[in-house]
Design a protein around this motif. Structure first.
Motif, PDB file in Angstrom:
ATOM      1  N   ALA A 238      24.975  38.741  30.250  1.00 41.16           N
ATOM      2  CA  ALA A 238      26.066  39.524  29.666  1.00 41.16           C
ATOM      3  C   ALA A 238      26.256  39.182  28.192  1.00 41.16           C
TER       4      ALA A 238
ATOM      5  N   GLN B 161      26.283  41.984  25.299  1.00 41.49           N
ATOM      6  CA  GLN B 161      27.590  42.469  24.874  1.00 41.49           C
ATOM      7  C   GLN B 161      27.650  42.864  23.393  1.00 41.49           C
TER       8      GLN B 161
ATOM      9  N   LEU C  98      32.823  46.981  29.699  1.00 44.31           N
ATOM     10  CA  LEU C  98      31.977  47.467  30.789  1.00 44.31           C
ATOM     11  C   LEU C  98      31.171  46.327  31.414  1.00 44.31           C
ATOM     12  N   LEU C  99      30.652  45.443  30.575  1.00 40.14           N
ATOM     13  CA  LEU C  99      29.906  44.298  31.101  1.00 40.14           C
ATOM     14  C   LEU C  99      30.817  43.363  31.895  1.00 40.14           C
TER      15      LEU C  99
ATOM     16  N   GLY D  68      33.419  44.248  33.532  1.00 35.86           N
ATOM     17  CA  GLY D  68      33.630  44.904  34.817  1.00 35.86           C
ATOM     18  C   GLY D  68      32.447  44.743  35.750  1.00 35.86           C
ATOM     19  N   GLY D  69      31.229  44.827  35.183  1.00 34.53           N
ATOM     20  CA  GLY D  69      30.034  44.624  35.996  1.00 34.53           C
ATOM     21  C   GLY D  69      29.957  43.211  36.560  1.00 34.53           C
ATOM     22  N   ILE D  70      30.301  42.218  35.739  1.00 29.29           N
ATOM     23  CA  ILE D  70      30.295  40.833  36.222  1.00 29.29           C
ATOM     24  C   ILE D  70      31.322  40.647  37.328  1.00 29.29           C
TER      25      ILE D  70
ATOM     26  N   ALA E 132      32.463  42.885  39.324  1.00 29.24           N
ATOM     27  CA  ALA E 132      32.020  43.571  40.537  1.00 29.24           C
ATOM     28  C   ALA E 132      30.936  42.782  41.271  1.00 29.24           C
ATOM     29  N   SER E 133      30.149  41.997  40.526  1.00 31.04           N
ATOM     30  CA  SER E 133      29.069  41.231  41.147  1.00 31.04           C
ATOM     31  C   SER E 133      29.514  39.870  41.664  1.00 31.04           C
TER      32      SER E 133
ATOM     33  N   SER F 105      34.091  36.596  33.340  1.00 33.51           N
ATOM     34  CA  SER F 105      34.004  38.009  32.967  1.00 33.51           C
ATOM     35  C   SER F 105      35.026  38.344  31.883  1.00 33.51           C
TER      36      SER F 105
END
Length: 504
Positions: free
Chosen positions: A56, A60, A92-93, A95-97, A99-100, A121
């Motif tokens: 990330a 970023q 957005l990154l 949020g991706g972290i 979510a993972s 995150s």
């Protein structure tokens, strides 16, 4: 390079080097103290989530800070647009972290990884907030302010991390230290740069800027993958003992090189970006800096390569001698990388994003292929295949792509790097001749051999007029700096000891 630009470059390198030295020292002290305060599983837990965070961090910025640094002219509205785009990417990154986080916790079978990854995150957004202010400070070559911010952030992170670890003995101390560094950097860069973003606005150059930023980001991704694949595969196929030997050899070579090249890159990219309208000045500035870099790095690395078995036995202990041949092969690649890695300055300062991306793709393919070919031979096989591929395939590729356009052409690179290759060969011959006369090599002998290597290398460069001029300039600047320091030291007692005589 003109006197004004040379002075700014030298000052920038000095400030950045001091900040780098402080960060390295505090990092070492922090590692020692935290190791005593925290349990191994605390470090292991943070290590589980860091690969996701590292990816990330790589993405970023999206290369947008290099757009701000490189541009010959850039308006505040354009910087503001880049800031909002970078912040959106960071969100957005993040949020991706987030979510993972659940998947990562399940993958490791460690539920504590989930809240830790969620916390990191949010840190990605903080890093995104500071990206453009730091880029502006770099663009305007305010290296004293950047050094102060780096040192302040390192001190704050060190103090907070140690304090929390001492009181609570928890892995959250490691996150708190990173959080403190990020917030201190963001606050310091916003205050120093006085950057105030306005509403985002489109412009005719936005598409080109985003393409350049995307190319830089793509290069970083491919380079990250290629640089980390060897450790993953060696650990998977040959186990932790083999990986430990490879990792120590790799770090002992990479760490010193990074401490030299990181300060230089931070200074030279904005400096060269301002010199594009003066091709002769651009070439001279680039080659003077690279020449000084190679003079500093080559003789020391060469000595370490030739006498690696003795150096590993004396410095690290006999249990690490098996890593010496690995270091020797990796060192051969390191000799050329000290020069060819500076080609990145050319791509970034000239906004040649497409060429940079092509080089990243082809270079990563060469590295991955070499790792796969050498893997059956263990860590030594990987190191051998890697070094051969670098020297035979990657060096010609870098020379061809870096010199295909711009003020610095392939013929200029060959003409400038050629004398350093000859100096390496002469110094190597001298070292091998000395090795044949020595039966036992201790620490004193290693120091003497290193000095001998520098003398042989420097004496060979004196044969070439351009290098003779460079050595004369470096010697003159060093002598002037010592003279100024001496005059300042003499002036102090004169002011403090000379007093007006009282009248009777």
């Amino acid at each position: 390079m003109s006197g004004e630009h040379a002075g700014r470059a030298i000052g920038g390198i000095a400030y950045t080097s001091v900040a780098q030295a402080v960060k390295v020292t505090l990092g070492f002290m922090s590692t020692v103290l935290l190791t005593r305060l925290l349990a191994p599983e605390d470090f292991g837990l943070v290590a589980m989530v860091m690969p996701v965070v590292a990816l990330a961090m790589l993405a970023q910025d999206f290369g947008l800070s290099q757009v701000t640094i490189q541009a010959e002219r850039i308006e505040n509205s354009e910087v503001s647009t880049l800031f909002w785009i970078g912040l959106l990417v960071s969100v957005l990154l993040a949020g991706g972290i987030a979510a993972s986080a659940s998947f990562v916790a399940q993958f490791y079978g460690e539920p504590r990884a989930m809240p830790l990854l969620l916390a990191f995150s949010g840190l990605v957004v903080v890093w995104g907030v500071s990206s453009q202010p730091v880029a502006l400070l770099t663009r305007h070559m305010r290296f004293k302010a950047l050094a102060a911010i780096d040192i302040g952030a390192a001190l704050a992170g060190f103090a907070v991390g140690i304090a929390i670890a001492y009181v609570w003995r928890t892995y959250w101390a490691l996150f708190a230290a990173a959080l403190c560094v990020a917030f201190t950097t963001a606050a310091g860069s916003w205050i120093a740069s006085r950057f105030r973003p306005t509403r985002p606005q489109g412009s005719g150059t936005l598409k080109r800027q985003l393409q350049f930023g995307g190319s830089v980001s793509g290069f970083n991704f491919m380079n990250f993958f290629a640089r980390n694949l060897d450790a993953v595969l060696i650990g998977r196929v040959h186990g932790p003992a083999a990986l430990g030997l490879y990792e120590r050899a790799y770090k002992l070579l990479l760490f010193p090189l990074q401490q030299v090249t990181i300060p230089l890159a931070r200074v030279m990219v904005p400096l060269l970006s301002r010199r594009q309208s003066d091709p002769e000045g651009y070439r001279r500035g680039y080659f003077d800096c690279v020449g000084a870099l190679l003079l500093l790095v080559h003789p020391g690395v060469l000595t370490a390569i030739v006498f690696a078995p003795a150096a590993f036995a004396v410095v690290l202990g006999p249990q690490w001698v098996e890593a010496a041949p690995i270091f020797q092969w990796l060192g051969l690649a390191g000799l050329h990388q000290a020069a060819t890695q500076t080609a990145g300055w050319l791509f970034l300062s000239q906004a040649r994003g497409r060429d940079y991306l092509v080089l990243g793709a082809l270079g990563s393919a060469i590295t991955v292929g070499a790792i796969v070919v050498g893997l059956p031979g263990g860590p030594l096989g990987v190191a051998t295949a890697y070094a051969i591929s670098e020297l035979v395939l990657k060096v010609p590729l870098i020379l061809a792509i870096a010199g295909r356009s711009g003020p610095v052409r392939t013929r200029h690179l060959i003409a400038s790097f050629g004398p350093h290759l000859i100096a390496l060969l002469v110094a190597a011959g001298v070292l091998f001749a000395a090795d044949a006369q020595l039966s036992v090599i201790g620490i004193e002998a290693l120091v003497a051999l290193t000095i001998l290597s520098y003398l042989a290398y420097g004496a060979t460069l004196l044969v070439f007029p351009a290098k003779r001029r460079l050595l004369a300039e470096l010697f003159g600047r060093a002598r002037a700096a010592l003279a100024r320091r001496g005059s300042s030291a003499r002036a102090i007692p004169e002011r403090t000891t000379t007093r007006p005589r009282r009248r009777s």
